[in-house]
Design a protein around this motif. Sequence first.
Motif, PDB file in Angstrom:
ATOM      1  N   PRO A 110      68.274  32.990  90.801  1.00 42.49           N
ATOM      2  CA  PRO A 110      69.220  31.872  90.853  1.00 42.49           C
ATOM      3  C   PRO A 110      70.128  31.845  89.629  1.00 42.49           C
ATOM      4  O   PRO A 110      69.715  32.195  88.521  1.00 42.49           O
ATOM      5  CB  PRO A 110      68.311  30.633  90.898  1.00 42.49           C
ATOM      6  CG  PRO A 110      66.996  31.138  91.397  1.00 42.49           C
ATOM      7  CD  PRO A 110      66.881  32.535  90.857  1.00 42.49           C
ATOM      8  N   ASP A 128      72.861  29.737  86.937  1.00 43.83           N
ATOM      9  CA  ASP A 128      72.720  28.493  86.188  1.00 43.83           C
ATOM     10  C   ASP A 128      73.102  27.274  87.024  1.00 43.83           C
ATOM     11  O   ASP A 128      72.770  26.142  86.662  1.00 43.83           O
ATOM     12  CB  ASP A 128      73.564  28.535  84.912  1.00 43.83           C
ATOM     13  CG  ASP A 128      75.027  28.837  85.189  1.00 43.83           C
ATOM     14  OD1 ASP A 128      75.367  29.108  86.365  1.00 43.83           O
ATOM     15  OD2 ASP A 128      75.829  28.803  84.243  1.00 43.83           O
ATOM     16  N   LYS A 129      73.773  27.489  88.170  1.00 43.38           N
ATOM     17  CA  LYS A 129      74.094  26.399  89.092  1.00 43.38           C
ATOM     18  C   LYS A 129      73.074  26.313  90.225  1.00 43.38           C
ATOM     19  O   LYS A 129      73.304  25.647  91.226  1.00 43.38           O
ATOM     20  CB  LYS A 129      75.492  26.600  89.668  1.00 43.38           C
ATOM     21  CG  LYS A 129      76.599  26.535  88.622  1.00 43.38           C
ATOM     22  CD  LYS A 129      77.967  26.718  89.264  1.00 43.38           C
ATOM     23  CE  LYS A 129      79.069  26.641  88.222  1.00 43.38           C
ATOM     24  NZ  LYS A 129      80.417  26.843  88.830  1.00 43.38           N
ATOM     25  N   ASN A 130      71.953  27.024  90.076  1.00 46.37           N
ATOM     26  CA  ASN A 130      70.880  27.045  91.078  1.00 46.37           C
ATOM     27  C   ASN A 130      71.370  27.625  92.405  1.00 46.37           C
ATOM     28  O   ASN A 130      70.890  27.247  93.475  1.00 46.37           O
ATOM     29  CB  ASN A 130      70.292  25.650  91.298  1.00 46.37           C
ATOM     30  CG  ASN A 130      68.896  25.714  91.908  1.00 46.37           C
ATOM     31  OD1 ASN A 130      68.163  26.674  91.701  1.00 46.37           O
ATOM     32  ND2 ASN A 130      68.518  24.697  92.661  1.00 46.37           N
ATOM     33  N   GLU A 131      72.330  28.546  92.339  1.00 46.70           N
ATOM     34  CA  GLU A 131      72.800  29.239  93.533  1.00 46.70           C
ATOM     35  C   GLU A 131      72.130  30.601  93.616  1.00 46.70           C
ATOM     36  O   GLU A 131      71.878  31.247  92.604  1.00 46.70           O
ATOM     37  CB  GLU A 131      74.316  29.390  93.505  1.00 46.70           C
ATOM     38  CG  GLU A 131      75.041  28.056  93.574  1.00 46.70           C
ATOM     39  CD  GLU A 131      76.539  28.214  93.560  1.00 46.70           C
ATOM     40  OE1 GLU A 131      77.237  27.296  94.012  1.00 46.70           O
ATOM     41  OE2 GLU A 131      77.021  29.265  93.082  1.00 46.70           O
ATOM     42  N   ASN A 132      71.873  31.035  94.852  1.00 47.75           N
ATOM     43  CA  ASN A 132      71.076  32.233  95.032  1.00 47.75           C
ATOM     44  C   ASN A 132      71.511  32.932  96.311  1.00 47.75           C
ATOM     45  O   ASN A 132      70.918  32.737  97.363  1.00 47.75           O
ATOM     46  CB  ASN A 132      69.589  31.844  95.099  1.00 47.75           C
ATOM     47  CG  ASN A 132      68.682  33.044  95.266  1.00 47.75           C
ATOM     48  OD1 ASN A 132      69.089  34.172  95.036  1.00 47.75           O
ATOM     49  ND2 ASN A 132      67.466  32.811  95.701  1.00 47.75           N
ATOM     50  N   THR A 177      69.332  24.967  98.931  1.00 47.98           N
ATOM     51  CA  THR A 177      68.960  24.816  97.533  1.00 47.98           C
ATOM     52  C   THR A 177      67.454  24.878  97.387  1.00 47.98           C
ATOM     53  O   THR A 177      66.719  24.193  98.100  1.00 47.98           O
ATOM     54  CB  THR A 177      69.460  23.474  96.976  1.00 47.98           C
ATOM     55  OG1 THR A 177      70.867  23.412  97.162  1.00 47.98           O
ATOM     56  CG2 THR A 177      69.143  23.347  95.500  1.00 47.98           C
ATOM     57  N   THR A 222      64.152  24.050  95.385  1.00 43.61           N
ATOM     58  CA  THR A 222      63.612  23.165  94.358  1.00 43.61           C
ATOM     59  C   THR A 222      62.351  23.789  93.793  1.00 43.61           C
ATOM     60  O   THR A 222      61.456  24.203  94.536  1.00 43.61           O
ATOM     61  CB  THR A 222      63.311  21.762  94.924  1.00 43.61           C
ATOM     62  OG1 THR A 222      62.721  20.960  93.914  1.00 43.61           O
ATOM     63  CG2 THR A 222      62.386  21.811  96.114  1.00 43.61           C
ATOM     64  N   GLU A 223      62.306  23.929  92.477  1.00 43.23           N
ATOM     65  CA  GLU A 223      61.179  24.574  91.827  1.00 43.23           C
ATOM     66  C   GLU A 223      60.040  23.583  91.624  1.00 43.23           C
ATOM     67  O   GLU A 223      60.225  22.526  91.037  1.00 43.23           O
ATOM     68  CB  GLU A 223      61.599  25.140  90.460  1.00 43.23           C
ATOM     69  CG  GLU A 223      62.648  26.226  90.570  1.00 43.23           C
ATOM     70  CD  GLU A 223      62.128  27.479  91.215  1.00 43.23           C
ATOM     71  OE1 GLU A 223      60.888  27.662  91.223  1.00 43.23           O
ATOM     72  OE2 GLU A 223      62.927  28.277  91.721  1.00 43.23           O
TER      73      GLU A 223
END
Length: 460
Positions: free
Chosen positions: A182, A184-188, A359, A361-362
């Motif tokens: 991912p 830094d914008k949590n995009e993957n 998205t 979530t961790e």
Amino acid sequence: MIVRFFVFIVLAFPLIVSAANYNLPDFTPLIEKSSPAVVKINTTTAVKPRGFSLPPGQQIPDIFRHLFEPREMPERNMSSMGSGFLISSDGYLLTNYHVIEDADQIVVRLVDRREFKAMVIGSDPRSDLALLKIDEEKLPFLTLATNDELRIGEWVVAIGSPFGLDFSASAGIVSAIGRSIPTDKNENYVPFIQTDVAINPGNSGGPLFNMEGKVVGVNSQIYTRSGGSIGLSFAIPSTVALNVVEQLKEKGRVDRGWLGVVIQEVDKNLADSFGLKRPQGALVAQMEPGGPADKSGIMVGDIILKFARRNILTSGDLPHAVGSTQPDSEVPVVVMRKGKRKTIDVTVGRLEGGDAAATITEVSPSTAADRLGLTVETIESSLRDQWRLTGGVTVTQVDPHGAAADAGVAPGDVIAQLGFEQIETVEDYRRILANLPSDSLQPIRFFRDGRPTFRTIRLQ
């Protein structure tokens, strides 16, 4: 006897070395043929220096004020470098977005030392790719592989300009495929190829070859603690690059699919509680109201096992699959719901600038214990509206020795689901809890700071 044994070792050693050398591939023809199409990219960016400023609340004494009066600060140029490669004879070339980001001038240097100014045809920060063009014809170019048949253990070669050293080659093997990293914008959106090829700063944007001489990846990232290679490098697959190049040429932008869900990983306890034989899939923890998933009938608590006939083994596989799907297309999605498989047709939406296809979530792995040990109250209306919930109960106290504490529930969390039923009020919570079977592993969904999380809890 000792002398004979020693002689045997000495005589055998050259044979062992010779056999090892014989089995190694010869990279020479590949490098000689491919190097002319690899380029070095130098960029220049004008940066205006910042003026002097004091910390808040402090002032400059009058005697020194003239020294800090505003004055015109000259701009200075910052230079950076990377790699790239030609993909057509008429001057189209591919590199990383971060190589040319914010650049005012881009200069491309060929292996024969010719230099050209390049213009940006289009860029895609989400895949870290950029398509450039130089004004020249009859150039050597490389071919991008059109399939994903790369195998772990396969030999690969990189050519680029590490630390500014022009057109350096390095080799290694494919260590893993489909890596989720991912941003830094949590995009993957990129299923990265991991290799142990020596990739260093300056290699970014350069090609990764298979032994057939086709480009299987675009070198993009390294994992390092020293600033140099430690055997962990990551490349963007050629299939991703082909899709990006095609869209940038045609539209100047890249359109991606959007599902509108927040997902999390499925661990062993969650798999057991949802009726799966093993951990797999992506658990839907939250949905965007009115999004594609919501409109199609996907529900919170569903575990997505297949998307458009692609198996979803981990939660990181779903953004890759959704992002590569064309908007407005209808695809079948297989979910696990209340222990049963169900197929749902979903019309994929269009990913906008601030959205995420799916998205992740961790959360830490869930654990099981022996009882709840909770005190709850009805959620406040202001919090319910802020988090866009229809209801739920707020946890006020948690027994540190109870099952809920072991599952990670804390005071202030809002429980929205227990088992497979939604919780609207305290009465719902108590009724559902009373009817759940003893010594059973059950999913529990709660919100913390507005972020949804699934865990498992064992009731007695």
